[in-house]
Design a protein around this motif. Structure first.
Motif, PDB file in Angstrom:
ATOM      1  N   PRO A 453       4.677   4.599  24.687  1.00  9.05           N
ATOM      2  CA  PRO A 453       4.608   5.623  23.644  1.00  9.05           C
ATOM      3  C   PRO A 453       5.980   6.052  23.142  1.00  9.05           C
ATOM      4  N   GLU A 454       7.025   5.879  23.936  1.00  7.93           N
ATOM      5  CA  GLU A 454       8.355   6.266  23.487  1.00  7.93           C
ATOM      6  C   GLU A 454       8.860   5.373  22.354  1.00  7.93           C
ATOM      7  N   LEU A 455       8.210   4.204  22.177  1.00  6.95           N
ATOM      8  CA  LEU A 455       8.606   3.301  21.091  1.00  6.95           C
ATOM      9  C   LEU A 455       7.583   3.254  19.959  1.00  6.95           C
ATOM     10  N   ALA A 456       6.557   4.068  20.039  1.00  2.00           N
ATOM     11  CA  ALA A 456       5.408   3.931  19.141  1.00  2.00           C
ATOM     12  C   ALA A 456       5.748   4.125  17.671  1.00  2.00           C
ATOM     13  N   THR A 457       6.835   4.806  17.352  1.00  2.00           N
ATOM     14  CA  THR A 457       7.174   5.055  15.946  1.00  2.00           C
ATOM     15  C   THR A 457       7.867   3.879  15.277  1.00  2.00           C
ATOM     16  N   LEU A 458       8.229   2.872  16.051  1.00  2.00           N
ATOM     17  CA  LEU A 458       8.964   1.740  15.490  1.00  2.00           C
ATOM     18  C   LEU A 458       8.016   0.767  14.786  1.00  2.00           C
ATOM     19  N   PRO A 459       8.511   0.074  13.737  1.00  2.00           N
ATOM     20  CA  PRO A 459       7.715  -0.999  13.134  1.00  2.00           C
ATOM     21  C   PRO A 459       7.572  -2.145  14.130  1.00  2.00           C
ATOM     22  N   ALA A 460       6.594  -3.027  13.906  1.00  2.00           N
ATOM     23  CA  ALA A 460       6.221  -4.032  14.898  1.00  2.00           C
ATOM     24  C   ALA A 460       7.389  -4.916  15.313  1.00  2.00           C
ATOM     25  N   ASP A 461       8.223  -5.364  14.380  1.00  2.00           N
ATOM     26  CA  ASP A 461       9.301  -6.271  14.762  1.00  2.00           C
ATOM     27  C   ASP A 461      10.332  -5.566  15.641  1.00  2.00           C
ATOM     28  N   ALA A 462      10.646  -4.316  15.323  1.00  2.00           N
ATOM     29  CA  ALA A 462      11.577  -3.551  16.150  1.00  2.00           C
ATOM     30  C   ALA A 462      10.949  -3.155  17.469  1.00  2.00           C
ATOM     31  N   LEU A 463       9.659  -2.936  17.454  1.00  2.00           N
ATOM     32  CA  LEU A 463       8.933  -2.572  18.671  1.00  2.00           C
ATOM     33  C   LEU A 463       9.003  -3.694  19.695  1.00  2.00           C
ATOM     34  N   ARG A 464       8.931  -4.937  19.259  1.00  2.00           N
ATOM     35  CA  ARG A 464       8.965  -6.071  20.171  1.00  2.00           C
ATOM     36  C   ARG A 464      10.356  -6.290  20.771  1.00  2.00           C
ATOM     37  N   ALA A 465      11.397  -5.938  20.021  1.00  2.00           N
ATOM     38  CA  ALA A 465      12.773  -6.168  20.482  1.00  2.00           C
ATOM     39  C   ALA A 465      13.671  -5.067  19.959  1.00  2.00           C
ATOM     40  N   PRO A 466      13.594  -3.860  20.505  1.00  2.00           N
ATOM     41  CA  PRO A 466      14.351  -2.726  19.948  1.00  2.00           C
ATOM     42  C   PRO A 466      15.857  -2.929  19.976  1.00  2.00           C
ATOM     43  N   TRP A 467      16.372  -3.738  20.911  1.00  2.00           N
ATOM     44  CA  TRP A 467      17.818  -3.964  20.972  1.00  2.00           C
ATOM     45  C   TRP A 467      18.322  -4.817  19.800  1.00  2.00           C
ATOM     46  N   LEU A 468      17.400  -5.488  19.109  1.00  2.00           N
ATOM     47  CA  LEU A 468      17.782  -6.280  17.933  1.00  2.00           C
ATOM     48  C   LEU A 468      17.578  -5.511  16.630  1.00  2.00           C
ATOM     49  N   ALA A 469      16.992  -4.336  16.713  1.00  2.00           N
ATOM     50  CA  ALA A 469      16.709  -3.551  15.501  1.00  2.00           C
ATOM     51  C   ALA A 469      17.993  -2.954  14.932  1.00  2.00           C
ATOM     52  N   ARG A 470      18.012  -2.761  13.631  1.00  2.00           N
ATOM     53  CA  ARG A 470      19.148  -2.108  12.983  1.00  2.00           C
ATOM     54  C   ARG A 470      19.245  -0.658  13.457  1.00  2.00           C
TER      55      ARG A 470
END
Length: 509
Positions: A453-470
């Motif tokens: 749930p701490e990542l639930a606000t992220l879009p799917a691509d960022a959710l799968r790999a948050p360290w690669l998200a902008r």
């Protein structure tokens, strides 16, 4: 093949061919003990049916003899299920005019004590297949027969005994596909015994324990999520089966790989504790799917998965060392990371804090519900053994303690398959990419959002790999990597290369 699977319901007190004994039937005034173990049901129970067909009075008993299971005594989650299943079985016997006895101690000693208290002439039970229990049961059977007691065991948990199916060369199978072809060509007749309406017991009371006295429930409140998800006992098993054949069966082939959906059977703990038999599942599928092409294809896939369960028991019987040691002996020299250097990573994996969302989601689902989706089991096992280079035995032990459906045969097969060291194993170079797995099987991120749930606000691509998200994507979601959610404990690409190098040292051995 499909249309040859006929279902026959046998009414109570009618002897199944498997229950016919070579000895002359006993007097109808005699007493028999039915020794319950992991066959906690009244329907389709060969040992119970044999006792009912041959004796007037039945003494059902469960003996808590965990010492006999050596290093593979039930884990904490399994004990939770066992407690509630025993409560349900107690109620089932009480509703039929009998009482389930519960004893604690060495099985042979407790059975002898009960024989002396009841005057029973016979003891019946259904077989178990773990190496330590095979030996325990062999000793019990021989000792009781030496005492002049009829002692008979039956097949109740499998379609075939593990020792029955062999290759043309007379060897055990090591590859699933030929094993399945042999098995499916020799499935037993679909004969299901209905649960008896009444079960006559003794007129006097015999002392026993309550399920509470076995102290199976955890002392800490970590099992709260189990109650919302599961309904142990035979009635719960039948309810789960009915829900599946009316729902998930219709799209099982594809849906079983999607962890956010409930398209799996949900029957694995019920099967492990014998609250339902594979014959009952097969009968329900045949009844529901017969003549409907779409359902028949999905039904055959379910039965194939049950075939993997049979294969696991086949392997465990023929290779009893495999819960601790790799079937492919060259893997004994696998250069795993030293114990001290891997301890922190193992703990992060166990807690769902690796920083790899699909892995963490699976480990949190396991801790909360006592179960994990099979697709995710493969992902987390590959990550542990290959990306973290931690021995598969460490993962198998954690699953053993935390899975409600912890089964020695299935657990061993699954971990050795993923690590690449077992029968019909995934090649050593097959390393699951957790990002691609999440993209393929959880495309919209529904599973990840449920358990992270701490990542639930992220879009799917960022959710799968948050360290690669902008950074702006993380900021917009209010996520501080390393604070709200951990950064990855390992680089996936670099750890893949490390794993391949490690495997290369043993591949030619």
């Amino acid at each position: 093949m499909w249309k040859s699977w006929k279902t026959v319901i046998i009414r109570p007190y009618t002897a199944h061919p498997a229950t016919i004994l070579s000895k002359k039937p006993e007097s109808r005034t005699s007493t028999a003990i039915v020794w319950f173990r992991r066959d906690l049901r009244l329907t389709d129970n060969p040992a119970l049916q044999a006792a009912l067909a041959r004796h007037e009075r039945i003494v059902p008993v469960f003996v808590a003899d965990f010492a006999a299971e050596a290093s593979w005594a039930p884990g904490a989650a399994s004990r939770w299920w066992l407690h509630h299943s025993l409560v349900r079985l107690e109620n089932a016997f009480a509703g039929r005019g009998n009482a389930l006895l519960i004893r604690r101690g060495a099985s042979l000693a407790e059975l002898r004590r009960l024989i002396a208290e009841t005057g029973a002439e016979a003891v019946y039970w259904n077989r178990l297949y773990e190496p330590a229990l095979i030996e325990r049961d062999r000793v019990v059977k021989a000792a009781l027969r030496e005492d002049g007691i009829i002692a008979q065991s039956f097949r109740a948990a499998l379609w075939h005994e593990p020792w029955n199916l062999k290759t043309a060369a007379g060897e055990p199978y090591r590859v699933f596909t030929p094993f399945w072809r042999k098995l499916v060509g020799e499935l037993p007749p679909l004969q299901i015994h209905a649960a008896p309406a009444r079960i006559k017991g003794l007129s006097g009371k015999v002392a026993g324990l309550s399920p509470d006295a076995l102290e199976l429930l955890p002392k800490l409140d970590w099992d709260t999520g189990f109650y919302a998800r599961w309904r142990p006992g035979e009635d719960g098993a039948l309810h789960a089966l009915d829900n599946f054949v009316r729902g998930g069966l219709g799209h099982y082939t594809d849906g079983r790989n999607l962890p956010a959906r409930r398209d799996t059977t949900g029957l694995s703990p019920h099967l492990h504790f014998g609250e339902i038999s594979p014959q009952q599942i097969r009968a329900a599928i045949v009844r529901r799917a017969g003549g409907i092409a779409r359902l028949e294809a999905d039904g055959e896939q379910v039965l194939r998965e049950l075939g993997w369960r049979e294969f696991a028991h086949h392997l465990l019987f023929h290779f009893p060392q495999t819960p601790e040691h790799p079937l492919q002996t060259k893997f004994a020299d696998m250069p795993w990371r030293p114990a001290k250097s891997r301890a922190a990573d193992l703990a992060a994996w166990q807690r769902g804090r690796t920083g790899i969302p699909i892995v963490d989601a699976g480990m949190r689902e396991l801790w909360t519900t006592g179960w994990m989706h099979n697709r995710v089991r493969m992902i987390v096992a590959s990550f542990l053994t290959k990306n973290l280079l931690i021995p598969w035995q460490d993962g198998a032990r954690w699953f053993w303690d935390t899975l409600l459906d912890a089964d020695l045969a299935n657990n061993t097969l699954g971990w050795q398959w993923t690590a690449g060291c077992g029968a019909d194993a995934a090649p050593y170079f097959r390393i699951f990419n957790p990002l691609l797995q999440a993209e393929k099987f959880d495309a919209d991120g529904a599973y990840l959002r449920q358990w992270l749930p701490e990542l639930a606000t992220l879009p799917a691509d960022a959710l799968r790999a948050p360290w690669l998200a902008r950074p702006e994507v993380l900021n917009r979601g209010g996520i501080r990597l390393g604070t709200d959610y951990p950064a990855p404990i390992v680089d996936l690409a670099a750890s893949r290369k490390r794993a391949l190098a490690a495997y290369a040292t043993i591949k030619s051995a």
